[in-house]
Design a protein around this motif. Structure first.
Motif, mmCIF file in Angstrom:
data_model
loop_
_atom_site.group_PDB
_atom_site.id
_atom_site.type_symbol
_atom_site.label_atom_id
_atom_site.label_comp_id
_atom_site.label_asym_id
_atom_site.label_seq_id
_atom_site.Cartn_x
_atom_site.Cartn_y
_atom_site.Cartn_z
ATOM 1 N N ASP A 68 0.701 -1.153 0.134
ATOM 2 C CA ASP A 68 -0.118 -0.301 -0.192
ATOM 3 C C ASP A 68 1.154 1.095 0.352
ATOM 4 O OD1 ASP A 68 -2.319 -1.247 -0.062
ATOM 5 O OD2 ASP A 68 -2.867 -1.318 1.334
ATOM 6 N N LYS A 69 2.129 1.091 -0.111
ATOM 7 C CA LYS A 69 3.055 2.680 0.466
ATOM 8 C C LYS A 69 3.824 2.817 -0.667
ATOM 9 C CE LYS A 69 2.103 2.568 4.793
ATOM 10 N NZ LYS A 69 1.910 3.837 5.867
ATOM 11 N N PHE A 70 3.742 1.746 -2.123
ATOM 12 C CA PHE A 70 4.112 2.198 -2.726
ATOM 13 C C PHE A 70 3.596 1.506 -4.601
ATOM 14 C CE2 PHE A 70 8.075 1.082 0.224
ATOM 15 C CZ PHE A 70 8.287 1.858 0.153
ATOM 16 N N GLU A 71 3.549 2.439 -4.969
ATOM 17 C CA GLU A 71 2.777 2.048 -6.226
ATOM 18 C C GLU A 71 3.050 1.028 -7.599
ATOM 19 O OE1 GLU A 71 2.389 5.772 -9.025
ATOM 20 O OE2 GLU A 71 1.204 6.511 -7.359
ATOM 21 N N PHE A 72 3.948 0.304 -7.520
ATOM 22 C CA PHE A 72 3.666 -0.804 -8.360
ATOM 23 C C PHE A 72 5.192 -1.511 -7.943
ATOM 24 C CE2 PHE A 72 4.760 -3.024 -12.441
ATOM 25 C CZ PHE A 72 5.658 -3.870 -12.387
ATOM 26 N N SER A 73 5.116 -2.454 -7.254
ATOM 27 C CA SER A 73 6.123 -3.768 -7.306
ATOM 28 C C SER A 73 6.948 -4.499 -8.104
ATOM 29 C CB SER A 73 6.142 -4.893 -6.004
ATOM 30 O OG SER A 73 6.476 -5.304 -5.724
ATOM 31 N N PRO A 74 8.056 -4.321 -8.876
ATOM 32 C CA PRO A 74 8.460 -5.053 -10.077
ATOM 33 C C PRO A 74 8.173 -6.173 -10.291
ATOM 34 C CG PRO A 74 10.155 -3.755 -8.669
ATOM 35 C CD PRO A 74 9.438 -3.778 -7.963
ATOM 36 N N GLU A 151 15.102 -2.927 2.077
ATOM 37 C CA GLU A 151 15.094 -0.901 2.313
ATOM 38 C C GLU A 151 13.815 -0.800 1.941
ATOM 39 O OE1 GLU A 151 17.126 -3.311 -1.803
ATOM 40 O OE2 GLU A 151 16.548 -3.911 0.262
ATOM 41 N N GLU A 152 13.211 -0.875 1.408
ATOM 42 C CA GLU A 152 11.643 -0.072 1.515
ATOM 43 C C GLU A 152 10.729 -0.358 3.014
ATOM 44 O OE1 GLU A 152 9.974 -1.018 -2.855
ATOM 45 O OE2 GLU A 152 9.167 -2.944 -1.151
ATOM 46 N N VAL A 153 11.110 -1.620 3.758
ATOM 47 C CA VAL A 153 10.973 -1.229 4.841
ATOM 48 C C VAL A 153 11.435 0.120 6.022
ATOM 49 C CG1 VAL A 153 10.352 -2.501 7.147
ATOM 50 C CG2 VAL A 153 10.389 -3.512 5.084
ATOM 51 N N ALA A 154 13.042 0.409 5.705
ATOM 52 C CA ALA A 154 13.991 0.557 6.204
ATOM 53 C C ALA A 154 13.652 2.567 5.950
ATOM 54 C CB ALA A 154 15.418 0.812 5.761
#
Length: 362
Positions: A68-74, A151-154
């Motif tokens: 939900d925090k990022f619009e796109f995950s590869p 790193e996204e969690v960080a």
């Protein structure tokens, strides 16, 4: 199994199969069309987002792989997530992993733990208690894991500002909450919102603390610092009946053979009579009332030919049995009691000595 090789070229659903007719509607269907922008959380109230991976004979749905925090995950992140699961547990259609997922779905999330209509003859009071239990589950414990890069969690923990750390080594200070081994930069990790962003799991480590099985579709129940599947969370909250497998919402139940039972379900497996407060015998791990045991299961004394009661002491030798009493366990020659003595057995006859054997057998 090499996922990329098996799947050949991975594509999004709107790129593969567009216009295909529904298997149910067939010719009446206008054709399949997926608009990937419809998965935006701002526009649609969805529990989890889905990536559809297709290619060759394999198709699988991965829930919650877009945060939900990022619009796109590869897409390669989703494929990599599958690769990090044990080969026999990868949810790829047509494989052992797909069968495992279905089995675990039934095991970990039984319908009768969630829906009163799936239970047997609940009273109005029990229905009310079950509804309160389900509400508590949803409000306090239920969650769906999400897949992110460490790193996204960080970055989320830092307030969403600043660049993510670069490199391919371990993330400083971050380790898997289950196995305690380092979380690697660039490798997908699972986090559970109810547990907090300070905890991450390797995909293969996101398991129930009781059965150690992968949490199917990353559906978890968090309680007192522990991760449960739905079944074992229920077991931690309520006793479960050993007869019907349902959670017990009645104040009255019985305990026997290391299990809990509805009063009406602790019954003879042969005649269905209620066993609470009655004498019973466990036969092949099933409770049997004494009359049924005497009729269908009891062994017969080789001497008097009467059935040996379950509480009676007996002596067994091979396929033959005797009451452990002087009138039954005795020499066939001189009628000497053989309890605690040396004896010879020939078929269903007992002898205290060779001499007595010769008297009877010749």
């Amino acid at each position: 199994m090499e996922i990329e090789k098996e799947m050949k070229k991975a594509t999004l659903g709107h790129e593969f199969g567009a216009g295909a007719a529904c298997l149910k509607c067939k010719d009446k269907c206008e054709g399949f069309e997926l608009h990937f922008w419809r998965f935006r959380a701002e526009e649609f109230n969805v529990l989890s987002k889905i990536i559809l991976i297709t290619g060759g004979k394999y198709t699988c749905l991965l829930c919650s792989l877009i945060s939900d925090k990022f619009e796109f995950s590869p897409l390669h992140q989703a494929v990599r997530y599958i690769e990090l699961l044990p080969p026999e547990k990868r949810p790829v259609a047509g494989t052992q992993g797909a069968a495992y997922r279905r089995q675990q779905m039934d095991r970990q999330l039984p319908e009768h733990d969630q829906d009163p209509s799936k239970c047997h003859e609940l009273s109005p009071a029990e229905v009310k208690q079950m509804q309160q239990y389900v509400r508590k589950c949803k409000d306090e414990a239920l969650g769906v894991g999400d897949v992110l890069l460490p790193e996204e969690v960080a970055q989320i923990q830092a307030g969403g500002t600043g660049a993510a750390a670069a490199g391919s080594g371990g993330t400083p200070g971050r380790s898997c909450h289950h196995c305690k081994k380092p979380m690697l930069l660039g490798e997908p990790a699972v986090y559970a919102e109810r547990a907090g962003y300070d905890k991450l799991w390797h995909p293969a480590c996101f398991v129930c603390c009781t059965c150690s099985e992968l949490l199917v579709d990353m559906i978890y129940f968090w309680k007192k610092g522990k991760m449960y599947c739905g079944r074992h969370y229920g077991d931690s909250e309520k006793p479960r009946c050993g007869g019907c497998d349902e959670l017990i919402f009645s104040n009255e139940y019985t305990q026997a053979e290391g299990q809990n039972w509805h009063l009406k379900h602790f019954c003879c497996f042969d005649c269905d009579c209620i066993l609470a407060g009655e004498t019973y015998v466990m036969e092949n791990d099933k409770p049997i009332c004494k009359p049924c045991y005497m009729k269908n299961y009891a062994v017969r004394c080789a001497s008097c030919q009467k059935a040996v009661e379950p509480e009676a002491q007996r002596v067994s030798y091979g396929e033959h049995h005797w009451h452990a009493e002087p009138d039954c366990f005795k020499c066939s020659g001189c009628t000497k009691c053989l309890i605690g003595q040396r004896f010879m057995a020939v078929k269903n006859c007992l002898f205290c000595s060779v001499e007595c054997k010769k008297k009877v057998m010749t």
